[in-house]
Design a protein around this motif. Structure first.
Motif, PDB file in Angstrom:
ATOM      1  N   THR A 321       0.831  -1.203   0.000  1.00  0.00           N
ATOM      2  CA  THR A 321       0.000   0.000   0.000  1.00  0.00           C
ATOM      3  C   THR A 321       0.867   1.255   0.000  1.00  0.00           C
ATOM      4  OG1 THR A 321      -1.804  -1.113   1.158  1.00  0.00           O
ATOM      5  CG2 THR A 321      -1.751   1.292   1.277  1.00  0.00           C
ATOM      6  N   ALA A 322       1.903   1.255   0.824  1.00  0.00           N
ATOM      7  CA  ALA A 322       2.812   2.411   0.863  1.00  0.00           C
ATOM      8  C   ALA A 322       3.478   2.610  -0.490  1.00  0.00           C
ATOM      9  CB  ALA A 322       3.855   2.218   1.950  1.00  0.00           C
ATOM     10  N   ALA A 323       3.894   1.507  -1.118  1.00  0.00           N
ATOM     11  CA  ALA A 323       4.523   1.605  -2.437  1.00  0.00           C
ATOM     12  C   ALA A 323       3.545   2.132  -3.479  1.00  0.00           C
ATOM     13  CB  ALA A 323       5.074   0.245  -2.859  1.00  0.00           C
ATOM     14  N   ASP A 324       2.296   1.683  -3.396  1.00  0.00           N
ATOM     15  CA  ASP A 324       1.284   2.148  -4.347  1.00  0.00           C
ATOM     16  C   ASP A 324       1.041   3.659  -4.208  1.00  0.00           C
ATOM     17  OD1 ASP A 324       0.980  -0.403  -5.297  1.00  0.00           O
ATOM     18  OD2 ASP A 324      -0.874  -0.816  -4.193  1.00  0.00           O
ATOM     19  N   VAL A 325       1.019   4.144  -2.975  1.00  0.00           N
ATOM     20  CA  VAL A 325       0.834   5.576  -2.754  1.00  0.00           C
ATOM     21  C   VAL A 325       1.966   6.358  -3.419  1.00  0.00           C
ATOM     22  CG1 VAL A 325       0.897   7.394  -0.993  1.00  0.00           C
ATOM     23  CG2 VAL A 325      -0.527   5.363  -0.639  1.00  0.00           C
ATOM     24  N   ILE A 326       3.184   5.913  -3.224  1.00  0.00           N
ATOM     25  CA  ILE A 326       4.333   6.600  -3.823  1.00  0.00           C
ATOM     26  C   ILE A 326       4.261   6.556  -5.342  1.00  0.00           C
ATOM     27  CG2 ILE A 326       6.851   6.523  -4.083  1.00  0.00           C
ATOM     28  CD1 ILE A 326       6.963   5.439  -1.187  1.00  0.00           C
ATOM     29  N   ASP A 327       3.916   5.401  -5.871  1.00  0.00           N
ATOM     30  CA  ASP A 327       3.867   5.250  -7.333  1.00  0.00           C
ATOM     31  C   ASP A 327       2.829   6.164  -7.980  1.00  0.00           C
ATOM     32  OD1 ASP A 327       5.848   3.352  -7.246  1.00  0.00           O
ATOM     33  OD2 ASP A 327       4.498   1.628  -7.428  1.00  0.00           O
ATOM     34  N   ARG A 328       1.743   6.452  -7.267  1.00  0.00           N
ATOM     35  CA  ARG A 328       0.663   7.263  -7.853  1.00  0.00           C
ATOM     36  C   ARG A 328       0.937   8.770  -7.787  1.00  0.00           C
ATOM     37  NH1 ARG A 328      -2.834   3.865  -4.483  1.00  0.00           N
ATOM     38  NH2 ARG A 328      -3.610   2.115  -5.706  1.00  0.00           N
ATOM     39  N   LEU A 329       1.876   9.175  -6.964  1.00  0.00           N
ATOM     40  CA  LEU A 329       2.160  10.605  -6.836  1.00  0.00           C
ATOM     41  C   LEU A 329       2.708  11.165  -8.138  1.00  0.00           C
ATOM     42  CD1 LEU A 329       3.801  10.592  -3.285  1.00  0.00           C
ATOM     43  CD2 LEU A 329       1.585  11.608  -3.885  1.00  0.00           C
ATOM     44  N   GLU A 330       2.319  12.369  -8.476  1.00  0.00           N
ATOM     45  CA  GLU A 330       2.738  12.980  -9.742  1.00  0.00           C
ATOM     46  C   GLU A 330       3.784  14.075  -9.562  1.00  0.00           C
ATOM     47  OE1 GLU A 330      -0.843  14.306 -11.597  1.00  0.00           O
ATOM     48  OE2 GLU A 330      -1.559  12.266 -12.043  1.00  0.00           O
ATOM     49  N   LEU A 331       3.704  14.834  -8.485  1.00  0.00           N
ATOM     50  CA  LEU A 331       4.640  15.932  -8.276  1.00  0.00           C
ATOM     51  C   LEU A 331       5.872  15.523  -7.475  1.00  0.00           C
ATOM     52  CD1 LEU A 331       2.240  18.936  -7.543  1.00  0.00           C
ATOM     53  CD2 LEU A 331       3.339  18.302  -9.699  1.00  0.00           C
ATOM     54  N   PHE A 332       5.829  14.350  -6.879  1.00  0.00           N
ATOM     55  CA  PHE A 332       6.949  13.850  -6.092  1.00  0.00           C
ATOM     56  C   PHE A 332       7.760  12.867  -6.930  1.00  0.00           C
ATOM     57  CE2 PHE A 332       3.933  15.287  -3.005  1.00  0.00           C
ATOM     58  CZ  PHE A 332       4.660  15.675  -1.886  1.00  0.00           C
ATOM     59  N   GLY A 333       9.037  13.160  -7.118  1.00  0.00           N
ATOM     60  CA  GLY A 333       9.899  12.184  -7.761  1.00  0.00           C
ATOM     61  C   GLY A 333      10.203  11.049  -6.798  1.00  0.00           C
ATOM     62  N   ILE A 334      10.495   9.882  -7.335  1.00  0.00           N
ATOM     63  CA  ILE A 334      10.887   8.747  -6.505  1.00  0.00           C
ATOM     64  C   ILE A 334      12.411   8.708  -6.502  1.00  0.00           C
ATOM     65  CG2 ILE A 334      10.737   6.251  -6.150  1.00  0.00           C
ATOM     66  CD1 ILE A 334       8.101   6.303  -7.709  1.00  0.00           C
ATOM     67  N   GLY A 335      13.009   9.101  -5.394  1.00  0.00           N
ATOM     68  CA  GLY A 335      14.463   9.202  -5.332  1.00  0.00           C
ATOM     69  C   GLY A 335      14.967   9.103  -3.915  1.00  0.00           C
ATOM     70  N   ALA A 336      16.199   8.652  -3.771  1.00  0.00           N
ATOM     71  CA  ALA A 336      16.741   8.336  -2.451  1.00  0.00           C
ATOM     72  C   ALA A 336      17.336   9.534  -1.739  1.00  0.00           C
ATOM     73  CB  ALA A 336      17.801   7.240  -2.579  1.00  0.00           C
ATOM     74  N   SER A 337      17.734  10.570  -2.450  1.00  0.00           N
ATOM     75  CA  SER A 337      18.385  11.692  -1.791  1.00  0.00           C
ATOM     76  C   SER A 337      17.338  12.704  -1.316  1.00  0.00           C
ATOM     77  CB  SER A 337      19.389  12.354  -2.730  1.00  0.00           C
ATOM     78  OG  SER A 337      20.230  13.245  -2.020  1.00  0.00           O
ATOM     79  N   TRP A 338      17.792  13.859  -0.873  1.00  0.00           N
ATOM     80  CA  TRP A 338      16.915  14.952  -0.457  1.00  0.00           C
ATOM     81  C   TRP A 338      17.777  16.202  -0.319  1.00  0.00           C
ATOM     82  CZ3 TRP A 338      18.879  16.366   4.312  1.00  0.00           C
ATOM     83  CH2 TRP A 338      19.454  15.354   5.092  1.00  0.00           C
ATOM     84  N   GLY A 339      17.157  17.325  -0.043  1.00  0.00           N
ATOM     85  CA  GLY A 339      17.894  18.560   0.143  1.00  0.00           C
ATOM     86  C   GLY A 339      17.920  19.451  -1.078  1.00  0.00           C
ATOM     87  N   GLY A 340      17.435  18.958  -2.223  1.00  0.00           N
ATOM     88  CA  GLY A 340      17.348  19.785  -3.408  1.00  0.00           C
ATOM     89  C   GLY A 340      16.067  20.600  -3.411  1.00  0.00           C
ATOM     90  N   PHE A 341      15.838  21.305  -4.492  1.00  0.00           N
ATOM     91  CA  PHE A 341      14.648  22.156  -4.593  1.00  0.00           C
ATOM     92  C   PHE A 341      13.386  21.361  -4.869  1.00  0.00           C
ATOM     93  CE2 PHE A 341      16.880  21.922  -8.651  1.00  0.00           C
ATOM     94  CZ  PHE A 341      15.889  21.445  -9.495  1.00  0.00           C
ATOM     95  N   GLU A 342      13.536  20.059  -5.203  1.00  0.00           N
ATOM     96  CA  GLU A 342      12.404  19.271  -5.667  1.00  0.00           C
ATOM     97  C   GLU A 342      11.831  18.394  -4.556  1.00  0.00           C
ATOM     98  OE1 GLU A 342      15.887  16.469  -5.982  1.00  0.00           O
ATOM     99  OE2 GLU A 342      15.509  18.613  -5.922  1.00  0.00           O
TER     100      GLU A 342
END
Length: 398
Positions: A321-342
């Motif tokens: 279920t958690a994976a499905d929520v992430i997969d459906r998001l459109e404005l959130f990229g799927i990526g391991a890092s953080w701290g950028g503008f996105e």
């Protein structure tokens, strides 16, 4: 022009072009490997002093652009000197190599960046360094200290679910025993949290993240006290640790807007976090700036703000279920890092990245990095995908 003259002119022309005028706002990119000296005596003098002084002697010993970034990070962290590394993990690994010896015992916080666990498994046993994990909040730390304990390594707030520990208290326990305290300060970026001022001996960070701020450069940094610098500096020099001046310039450029970006990340993240707290599909929201967060009082005491990181657990606790929520998001990229503008989203399996605390009741956590987009648009994106979770759960129940 004959060929011999051309060859010589190609080598020697265009290397020194002094121009009268002002100075650039940012330090220039100075690409270099070889450094030229006025004489043999000059070269020998510089090499004799470079172990204790920061001097331009060879590309592997640092470059002009990198020195400027070192100065900026040292100023933020409030330390003696800073060394740069190709990645944040490289900074952590080099710190361990420089400061630990065979026979030493290391205590590691349960909430550290997961690749640190991988490094421990593959390195420490081979080199005779014993290590144990202590609870992320530090409540069991003192009872795990051994006569051979030489370092306490922690991350505060902890990775993914942002556990808080009392760094001044830990330092007070460690100092009389001669134990070093090292802290990962990637979350605080030298602005929101200052481990050295709270009693740590060394602060390491991934400048890849908020310092760089644009998801386009890899960089790590370690800032330490004057007492530790000779050991850290000598080890880095012996192992040829160096970074690109181009990468240093990118981090310098990003750091100029760090405070402004962190303020926007905080404002946006808190809007999203408070909205998520009221959603029927959400079990818990992890963010140290929320009054309900465990250790919030420590955050208020030791931190000057929060950033764009929040995490969410769902009432439907299945990984899928958690994976499905992430997969459906459109404005959130799927990526391991953080701290950028996105904005980013990723799945964290807590039982794989904790060994002291039991997370079997909350195995799957969605980590969000809230970027600089309009927070109302991010909330709408989350609302659309989370609206499917209760319906799915209800359908399965029938």
């Amino acid at each position: 022009m004959n060929d011999k003259t051309l060859l010589t002119r190609l080598v020697h022309s265009g290397r020194h072009s002094p121009v009268e005028g002002g100075i650039p706002v940012n330090p220039p990119v100075v690409r270099m490997s070889t450094v030229l000296f006025d004489s043999v005596a000059h070269m020998q003098d510089i090499r004799a002093r470079r172990g204790s002084e920061r001097l331009l002697s060879y590309g592997a010993r640092g470059n002009v652009t990198g020195f400027a970034l070192e100065d900026l990070i040292t100023e933020l962290e409030g330390g003696y000197r800073t060394r740069l590394f190709p990645t944040g993990l490289a900074a952590i690994a080099q710190m361990f190599i420089a400061l630990l010896e065979p026979g030493d015992h290391l205590l590691i916080g349960d909430s550290v960046y997961d690749p640190v666990r991988n490094f421990a498994r593959h390195f420490f046993d081979r080199f005779g360094i014993r290590y144990d994990y202590f609870a992320a909040d530090g409540h069991d730390l003192e009872e795990k200290i051994l006569p051979s304990t030489r370092m306490i390594y922690l991350e505060c707030p902890g990775s993914v679910v942002y556990e808080l520990c009392d760094l001044p208290k830990i330092a007070a326990i460690a100092r009389p025993r001669g134990i070093l305290v090292a802290a990962d300060n990637s979350w605080g970026a030298g602005v929101l949290y200052r481990p050295l001022a709270l009693g740590a001996d060394i602060s390491v960070s991934a400048a890849t993240k908020y310092l760089g701020g644009h998801a386009d450069v890899m960089m790590g940094a370690a800032t330490c006290t004057e007492a530790l610098w000779p050991r850290l500096g000598a080890c880095c020099d012996a192992m040829g640790v160096a970074v690109s001046p181009d990468d240093s310039w990118l981090v310098l450029r990003g750091a100029r807007s760090l405070a402004a970006r962190l303020q926007m990340h905080q404002e946006h993240a808190l809007q999203v976090a408070k909205w998520l707290q009221n959603h029927e599909a959400v079990e818990a929201v992890f963010c140290p700036a929320l009054p309900e967060h465990p250790g919030h009082a420590l955050w208020r005491r030791d931190f000057s703000g929060t950033n764009g990181l929040i995490s969410v657990s769902l009432k439907d606790r299945s990984r899928q279920t958690a994976a499905d929520v992430i997969d459906r998001l459109e404005l959130f990229g799927i990526g391991a890092s953080w701290g950028g503008f996105e904005s980013l989203a990723t799945l964290s399996e807590m039982t794989a990245i904790r060994s002291v605390t039991d997370w079997r009741e909350c195995p799957a956590v969605i980590r969000l990095h809230i970027g600089l987009e309009d927070p109302s648009a991010l909330i709408a994106d989350l609302a659309r995908t989370l609206a499917l979770v209760p319906r799915r759960a209800k359908a399965e129940a029938l």
